[in-house]
Design an enzyme around this catalytic site. Structure first.
Site, PDB file in Angstrom:
ATOM      1  N   GLN A   1       1.033 -47.849  16.973  1.00 26.06           N
ATOM      2  CA  GLN A   1       2.021 -48.125  17.150  1.00 26.06           C
ATOM      3  C   GLN A   1       2.841 -49.148  16.110  1.00 26.06           C
ATOM      4  O   GLN A   1       3.970 -49.040  15.782  1.00 26.06           O
ATOM      5  CB  GLN A   1       1.725 -48.681  18.166  1.00 26.06           C
ATOM      6  CG  GLN A   1       4.038 -48.673  18.306  1.00 26.06           C
ATOM      7  CD  GLN A   1       4.464 -47.230  18.916  1.00 26.06           C
ATOM      8  OE1 GLN A   1       4.487 -47.045  19.901  1.00 26.06           O
ATOM      9  NE2 GLN A   1       5.605 -47.424  18.303  1.00 26.06           N
TER      10      GLN A   1
ATOM     11  N   HIS B   1       2.152 -40.085  13.659  1.00 22.63           N
ATOM     12  CA  HIS B   1       3.935 -39.763  13.680  1.00 22.63           C
ATOM     13  C   HIS B   1       4.086 -40.284  12.652  1.00 22.63           C
ATOM     14  O   HIS B   1       4.578 -40.531  11.647  1.00 22.63           O
ATOM     15  CB  HIS B   1       3.963 -40.958  14.757  1.00 22.63           C
ATOM     16  CG  HIS B   1       3.964 -40.806  16.102  1.00 22.63           C
ATOM     17  ND1 HIS B   1       2.548 -40.513  16.940  1.00 22.63           N
ATOM     18  CD2 HIS B   1       4.956 -41.280  17.282  1.00 22.63           C
ATOM     19  CE1 HIS B   1       3.118 -41.171  18.379  1.00 22.63           C
ATOM     20  NE2 HIS B   1       3.931 -41.722  17.950  1.00 22.63           N
TER      21      HIS B   1
ATOM     22  N   HIS C   1       2.977 -40.674  25.635  1.00 17.84           N
ATOM     23  CA  HIS C   1       2.345 -41.485  25.726  1.00 17.84           C
ATOM     24  C   HIS C   1       1.935 -42.012  27.017  1.00 17.84           C
ATOM     25  O   HIS C   1       2.572 -42.539  27.701  1.00 17.84           O
ATOM     26  CB  HIS C   1       3.311 -42.522  25.084  1.00 17.84           C
ATOM     27  CG  HIS C   1       3.037 -42.532  23.075  1.00 17.84           C
ATOM     28  ND1 HIS C   1       2.625 -43.112  22.734  1.00 17.84           N
ATOM     29  CD2 HIS C   1       4.574 -41.567  23.120  1.00 17.84           C
ATOM     30  CE1 HIS C   1       3.229 -42.372  21.274  1.00 17.84           C
ATOM     31  NE2 HIS C   1       4.546 -41.243  21.659  1.00 17.84           N
TER      32      HIS C   1
ATOM     33  N   GLU D   1       9.412 -40.581  11.465  1.00 19.88           N
ATOM     34  CA  GLU D   1      10.163 -40.247  11.978  1.00 19.88           C
ATOM     35  C   GLU D   1      11.193 -41.484  12.322  1.00 19.88           C
ATOM     36  O   GLU D   1      10.962 -42.694  12.877  1.00 19.88           O
ATOM     37  CB  GLU D   1       9.277 -41.017  13.750  1.00 19.88           C
ATOM     38  CG  GLU D   1      10.706 -40.310  15.230  1.00 19.88           C
ATOM     39  CD  GLU D   1       9.326 -40.963  16.594  1.00 19.88           C
ATOM     40  OE1 GLU D   1       8.628 -41.855  16.619  1.00 19.88           O
ATOM     41  OE2 GLU D   1      10.141 -41.117  17.240  1.00 19.88           O
TER      42      GLU D   1
ATOM     43  N   HIS E   1       2.668 -33.454  23.217  1.00 23.33           N
ATOM     44  CA  HIS E   1       2.832 -35.488  22.537  1.00 23.33           C
ATOM     45  C   HIS E   1       3.463 -35.967  23.675  1.00 23.33           C
ATOM     46  O   HIS E   1       4.958 -35.714  24.279  1.00 23.33           O
ATOM     47  CB  HIS E   1       3.829 -35.157  21.437  1.00 23.33           C
ATOM     48  CG  HIS E   1       4.184 -36.912  21.069  1.00 23.33           C
ATOM     49  ND1 HIS E   1       3.478 -36.445  19.625  1.00 23.33           N
ATOM     50  CD2 HIS E   1       4.594 -37.200  20.883  1.00 23.33           C
ATOM     51  CE1 HIS E   1       3.977 -38.092  19.411  1.00 23.33           C
ATOM     52  NE2 HIS E   1       4.337 -38.741  20.327  1.00 23.33           N
TER      53      HIS E   1
ATOM     54  N   ASP F   1       6.885 -36.507  24.851  1.00 20.94           N
ATOM     55  CA  ASP F   1       7.151 -37.754  24.072  1.00 20.94           C
ATOM     56  C   ASP F   1       7.287 -38.756  25.098  1.00 20.94           C
ATOM     57  O   ASP F   1       5.960 -39.260  25.090  1.00 20.94           O
ATOM     58  CB  ASP F   1       8.055 -37.637  23.298  1.00 20.94           C
ATOM     59  CG  ASP F   1       7.870 -38.699  22.213  1.00 20.94           C
ATOM     60  OD1 ASP F   1       6.438 -39.356  22.288  1.00 20.94           O
ATOM     61  OD2 ASP F   1       8.480 -39.053  21.681  1.00 20.94           O
TER      62      ASP F   1
HETATM   63 FE   FE2 Z   1       5.543 -40.326  20.064  1.00 23.59          FE
END
Ligand code: FE2
Length: 419
Positions: free
Chosen positions: A151, A209, A58, A212, A56, A308
């Site tokens: 996102q 996701h 980005h 969270e 995971h 992450d």
């Molecule tokens: Fe993430």
């Protein structure tokens, strides 16, 4: 090629590992340490294990912290605000350079498999396009899985669903979601059904996701797991973060775990990121905000650790060292027993490989000859030493080698030491 004097996880003694035509061709035990033939690699009694997996990250946002401004509150939602300020400046060269630099960092730390999210709530889809091109260019060095990640919401962002369909057409491997960020509970639930429907229709993996947040009322995991179960695709589905589970009451969790076991979905926890972003609305006591890794693992549910972020609007540290993430994760989740240490590497190797559905992962005859050499003899000592990755072999070729650091003491100080 062969590696001699190697230790293997959960095995006694030393081993000789032979590699032929990019595959492991033999693994034989040694009765004693041997002098390595000239063409061999001498592991010197240290651990050879399967490559680390980053499940995971980005890459489209990596290395952008402080651009144009810093996340001062440390919250997830301010991170999204800062990222939205940076997005208009994205272009192919910018993303390529940062992604390649980050991949180099991960490779130099023993990673050979990466699952990266790419933001699809950017009408140009430049991040996703650029990462898909890099996936093919860099395949000798790294396996890259790309998640189409909405996102700013799959159903709340204008044309979010159309952009997702386009991302799948461009070549996304995995379909993402963010139900807790959708405007309403109803949109969040609908988004989970849509994600699974798309994955079935296009034969893709899923990584959401999910929940969270510290909000104990955020319960989209049950929707995701149920949809995965009913469509018989749980092992191909991942729930990332699930930090709200930290705040669920135990009675609800007890019911939820039954569903999770039946559905067989995978979990990714990002302990450094979550302990930083969560608990931000608490005074004291302050929640840790990391999902129930210990309990999921004890229940036989697959869970792994990811980083992450590396220097981005959500987390302005990070260095590609999964051993650091593992160390934090075991501390934060209170997994500090002897048995936890003896199996610690599972969380950044085998469990992550299962999450990514990687075939033929691990050191076994006939598998692709992918492995790394670590400082330490077993999981426990590798974890405790927090040393470097010394070697990375991919398809039988050395792709990274590092000399262990040497410590020297000036002679006048040596003399001063008591004998
Ligand atoms: Fe993430």
């Amino acid at each position: 090629m062969e590696i001699v004097n190697a230790r293997l996880r959960h095995q006694q003694g030393l081993y000789r590992i032979s590699i032929n035509k990019g595959l492991f061709s033999g693994i034989t035990s040694q009765t004693s340490t041997i002098i390595p033939p000239a063409t061999s690699i001498d592991a010197q009694g240290q651990l050879v294990c399967a490559p680390f997996v980053e499940p995971h990250i980005h890459l489209d946002a990596a290395l952008t912290a402080g651009e144009p401004s810093w996340n001062q509150s440390g919250t997830l939602f301010e991170g999204i605000e800062r990222w939205c300020q940076r997005k208009p400046d994205l272009n192919e060269m910018d993303i390529r350079q940062r992604a390649i630099e980050t991949i180099e960092l991960l490779v130099s730390n023993g990673v050979q498999h990466i699952r990266t999210h790419a933001d699809t709530t950017d009408p140009s889809l430049i991040g996703l396009r650029t990462l898909c091109a890099l996936r093919d260019e860099l395949k000798d060095k790294i396996d890259l899985q790309i998640v189409a990640f909405p996102q700013e919401g799959l159903l709340s962002f204008p044309n979010g669903l159309i952009l997702m369909e386009q991302a799948i057409e461009i070549g996304a491997d995995v379909i993402g979601g963010i139900p807790h960020f959708e405007y309403t509970r109803e949109l969040g639930e609908a988004s989970m059904k849509k994600v699974i429907e798309l994955a079935v229709r296009h034969n893709r993996l899923v990584d959401v996701h999910c929940d969270e947040t510290d909000d104990p009322n955020s319960r989209f995991l049950e929707v995701l797991a149920t949809e995965a179960l009913f469509h018989d695709m749980g092992p191909r589905v991942t729930a990332s973060h699930t930090t709200a589970m930290h705040s669920y009451d135990n009675a609800y969790c007890s019911k939820l775990f039954r569903l999770l076991k039946h559905s067989e979905v995978n979990f990714v926890a990002c302990p450094t990121e979550s302990i930083h972003l969560q608990g931000r609305f608490d005074s004291y006591p302050k929640r840790r905000g990391v999902t129930r890794v210990k309990e999921l693992n004890s229940a036989g549910i697959n869970v792994c650790f990811g980083e992450d972020s590396i220097f981005d609007p959500w987390y302005s540290l990070g260095n590609g060292k999964l051993l650091r993430t593992l160390d934090f994760g075991l501390h934060i989740c209170q997994m500090m027993g002897y048995n936890d240490f003896c199996h610690a590497l599972d969380f950044i190797t085998d469990n992550s490989a299962r999450t990514l559905s990687i075939n033929q992962y691990g050191i076994a005859v006939g598998h692709p000859a992918n492995c790394i050499l670590l400082e330490g003899e077993d999981d426990y000592s590798v974890l405790r030493k927090q040393g470097e990755v010394l070697l990375s072999i991919r398809h039988g070729e050395v792709i990274m080698q590092r000399q262990p650091a040497k410590v020297t003491t000036p002679s006048h100080l040596k003399k001063a030491l008591p004998i």
